[in-house]
Design a protein around this motif. Sequence first.
Motif, PDB file in Angstrom:
ATOM      1  N   SER A  17       0.833  -1.210   0.000  1.00 34.11           N
ATOM      2  CA  SER A  17       0.000   0.000   0.000  1.00 34.11           C
ATOM      3  C   SER A  17       0.864   1.256   0.000  1.00 34.11           C
ATOM      4  O   SER A  17       1.994   1.250   0.488  1.00 34.11           O
ATOM      5  N   LEU A  18       0.301   2.304  -0.554  1.00 35.98           N
ATOM      6  CA  LEU A  18       0.876   3.638  -0.487  1.00 35.98           C
ATOM      7  C   LEU A  18      -0.265   4.641  -0.354  1.00 35.98           C
ATOM      8  O   LEU A  18      -1.381   4.377  -0.817  1.00 35.98           O
ATOM      9  N   ARG A  19       0.032   5.771   0.240  1.00 39.26           N
ATOM     10  CA  ARG A  19      -0.935   6.864   0.276  1.00 39.26           C
ATOM     11  C   ARG A  19      -0.314   8.104  -0.355  1.00 39.26           C
ATOM     12  O   ARG A  19       0.700   8.604   0.128  1.00 39.26           O
ATOM     13  N   LEU A  20      -0.934   8.569  -1.406  1.00 36.19           N
ATOM     14  CA  LEU A  20      -0.501   9.790  -2.058  1.00 36.19           C
ATOM     15  C   LEU A  20      -1.264  10.974  -1.487  1.00 36.19           C
ATOM     16  O   LEU A  20      -2.438  10.851  -1.111  1.00 36.19           O
ATOM     17  N   SER A  21      -0.588  12.109  -1.450  1.00 29.63           N
ATOM     18  CA  SER A  21      -1.206  13.347  -1.002  1.00 29.63           C
ATOM     19  C   SER A  21      -1.066  14.403  -2.079  1.00 29.63           C
ATOM     20  O   SER A  21      -0.070  14.436  -2.802  1.00 29.63           O
ATOM     21  N   CYS A  22      -2.065  15.258  -2.157  1.00 31.60           N
ATOM     22  CA  CYS A  22      -2.034  16.386  -3.083  1.00 31.60           C
ATOM     23  C   CYS A  22      -2.435  17.628  -2.297  1.00 31.60           C
ATOM     24  O   CYS A  22      -3.604  17.796  -1.955  1.00 31.60           O
ATOM     25  N   ALA A  23      -1.460  18.472  -2.008  1.00 33.94           N
ATOM     26  CA  ALA A  23      -1.706  19.700  -1.256  1.00 33.94           C
ATOM     27  C   ALA A  23      -1.925  20.851  -2.237  1.00 33.94           C
ATOM     28  O   ALA A  23      -1.075  21.096  -3.099  1.00 33.94           O
ATOM     29  N   ALA A  24      -3.049  21.521  -2.101  1.00 33.68           N
ATOM     30  CA  ALA A  24      -3.426  22.578  -3.042  1.00 33.68           C
ATOM     31  C   ALA A  24      -3.363  23.945  -2.385  1.00 33.68           C
ATOM     32  O   ALA A  24      -3.649  24.083  -1.184  1.00 33.68           O
ATOM     33  N   TYR A  59     -15.102   9.260  -7.955  1.00 36.37           N
ATOM     34  CA  TYR A  59     -15.111   8.544  -9.217  1.00 36.37           C
ATOM     35  C   TYR A  59     -13.829   7.735  -9.319  1.00 36.37           C
ATOM     36  O   TYR A  59     -12.772   8.183  -8.852  1.00 36.37           O
ATOM     37  N   TYR A  60     -13.942   6.558  -9.933  1.00 40.58           N
ATOM     38  CA  TYR A  60     -12.776   5.680 -10.046  1.00 40.58           C
ATOM     39  C   TYR A  60     -12.727   5.029 -11.419  1.00 40.58           C
ATOM     40  O   TYR A  60     -13.759   4.701 -12.011  1.00 40.58           O
ATOM     41  N   ALA A  61     -11.525   4.799 -11.864  1.00 42.77           N
ATOM     42  CA  ALA A  61     -11.334   3.960 -13.035  1.00 42.77           C
ATOM     43  C   ALA A  61     -11.639   2.523 -12.652  1.00 42.77           C
ATOM     44  O   ALA A  61     -11.411   2.105 -11.511  1.00 42.77           O
ATOM     45  N   ASP A  62     -12.141   1.761 -13.601  1.00 43.21           N
ATOM     46  CA  ASP A  62     -12.484   0.360 -13.324  1.00 43.21           C
ATOM     47  C   ASP A  62     -11.269  -0.420 -12.818  1.00 43.21           C
ATOM     48  O   ASP A  62     -11.406  -1.328 -11.993  1.00 43.21           O
ATOM     49  N   SER A  63     -10.106  -0.066 -13.304  1.00 43.73           N
ATOM     50  CA  SER A  63      -8.892  -0.812 -12.961  1.00 43.73           C
ATOM     51  C   SER A  63      -8.481  -0.653 -11.507  1.00 43.73           C
ATOM     52  O   SER A  63      -7.675  -1.448 -11.006  1.00 43.73           O
ATOM     53  N   VAL A  64      -9.029   0.350 -10.816  1.00 40.93           N
ATOM     54  CA  VAL A  64      -8.614   0.580  -9.425  1.00 40.93           C
ATOM     55  C   VAL A  64      -9.771   0.474  -8.434  1.00 40.93           C
ATOM     56  O   VAL A  64      -9.553   0.566  -7.222  1.00 40.93           O
ATOM     57  N   LYS A  65     -10.986   0.278  -8.924  1.00 44.27           N
ATOM     58  CA  LYS A  65     -12.139   0.172  -8.027  1.00 44.27           C
ATOM     59  C   LYS A  65     -11.943  -0.966  -7.036  1.00 44.27           C
ATOM     60  O   LYS A  65     -11.516  -2.055  -7.399  1.00 44.27           O
ATOM     61  N   GLY A  66     -12.246  -0.668  -5.787  1.00 45.82           N
ATOM     62  CA  GLY A  66     -12.094  -1.673  -4.743  1.00 45.82           C
ATOM     63  C   GLY A  66     -10.700  -1.738  -4.150  1.00 45.82           C
ATOM     64  O   GLY A  66     -10.497  -2.381  -3.122  1.00 45.82           O
ATOM     65  N   ARG A  67      -9.736  -1.074  -4.790  1.00 49.24           N
ATOM     66  CA  ARG A  67      -8.354  -1.078  -4.283  1.00 49.24           C
ATOM     67  C   ARG A  67      -7.913   0.319  -3.855  1.00 49.24           C
ATOM     68  O   ARG A  67      -7.145   0.458  -2.905  1.00 49.24           O
ATOM     69  N   PHE A  68      -8.352   1.324  -4.570  1.00 42.96           N
ATOM     70  CA  PHE A  68      -7.956   2.700  -4.279  1.00 42.96           C
ATOM     71  C   PHE A  68      -9.127   3.457  -3.661  1.00 42.96           C
ATOM     72  O   PHE A  68     -10.291   3.227  -4.021  1.00 42.96           O
ATOM     73  N   THR A  69      -8.801   4.374  -2.777  1.00 42.65           N
ATOM     74  CA  THR A  69      -9.821   5.229  -2.164  1.00 42.65           C
ATOM     75  C   THR A  69      -9.341   6.671  -2.175  1.00 42.65           C
ATOM     76  O   THR A  69      -8.242   6.961  -1.687  1.00 42.65           O
ATOM     77  N   ILE A  70     -10.161   7.542  -2.715  1.00 41.19           N
ATOM     78  CA  ILE A  70      -9.836   8.969  -2.733  1.00 41.19           C
ATOM     79  C   ILE A  70     -10.608   9.658  -1.616  1.00 41.19           C
ATOM     80  O   ILE A  70     -11.756   9.299  -1.322  1.00 41.19           O
ATOM     81  N   SER A  71      -9.967  10.615  -0.975  1.00 40.03           N
ATOM     82  CA  SER A  71     -10.627  11.366   0.088  1.00 40.03           C
ATOM     83  C   SER A  71     -10.086  12.788   0.092  1.00 40.03           C
ATOM     84  O   SER A  71      -9.040  13.076  -0.503  1.00 40.03           O
ATOM     85  N   SER A  72     -10.794  13.644   0.795  1.00 43.45           N
ATOM     86  CA  SER A  72     -10.426  15.055   0.811  1.00 43.45           C
ATOM     87  C   SER A  72     -10.534  15.609   2.215  1.00 43.45           C
ATOM     88  O   SER A  72     -11.492  15.316   2.931  1.00 43.45           O
ATOM     89  N   ASP A  73      -9.542  16.384   2.602  1.00 43.33           N
ATOM     90  CA  ASP A  73      -9.583  17.140   3.852  1.00 43.33           C
ATOM     91  C   ASP A  73      -9.661  18.611   3.456  1.00 43.33           C
ATOM     92  O   ASP A  73      -8.641  19.236   3.169  1.00 43.33           O
ATOM     93  N   LEU A  81      -4.973   9.815  -1.910  1.00 43.51           N
ATOM     94  CA  LEU A  81      -5.298   8.615  -2.673  1.00 43.51           C
ATOM     95  C   LEU A  81      -4.659   7.437  -1.951  1.00 43.51           C
ATOM     96  O   LEU A  81      -3.441   7.270  -1.986  1.00 43.51           O
ATOM     97  N   GLN A  82      -5.493   6.671  -1.265  1.00 39.72           N
ATOM     98  CA  GLN A  82      -5.026   5.473  -0.585  1.00 39.72           C
ATOM     99  C   GLN A  82      -5.034   4.332  -1.588  1.00 39.72           C
ATOM    100  O   GLN A  82      -6.083   4.010  -2.159  1.00 39.72           O
TER     101      GLN A  82
END
Length: 125
Positions: A17-24, A59-73, A81-82
């Motif tokens: 697993s990895l968690r990506l962050s996007c700071a705006a 929204y998710y691409a079919d290739s990542v559904k069930g594996r990736f989770t997007i969230s927002s703070d 992106l978990q």
Amino acid sequence: EVQLQASGGGLVQAGGSLRLSCAASGFTFDDYAIGWFRQAPGKEREGVSCISSSDGSTYYADSVKGRFTISSDNAKNTVYLQMNSLKPEDTAVYYCAARYGSPQVWSSYYRYDYWGQGTQVTVSS
């Protein structure tokens, strides 16, 4: 100045697993949708996931559904992106991007206004 700072990439074994962050910064976060895209060598940039900062729709691409989770703070103007159960085919440079308004046709990269610099994700088999 608009900035999108992607981070959290790295090298991980398949199944990890990895968690990506996007700071705006530099724009009204709640008015934008944030998307994650990836691009592997020799391949086109593809949409991975997207979240509407205004209502939290995801929204998710079919290739990542069930594996990736997007969230927002929204308090931190940051989107995550978990990524779980990673596969070698997930290897790519991952970018976050922002677009004004609702994310209709969310996976079309040309509809996005601002882009981050990308973070490398490498999944070994």
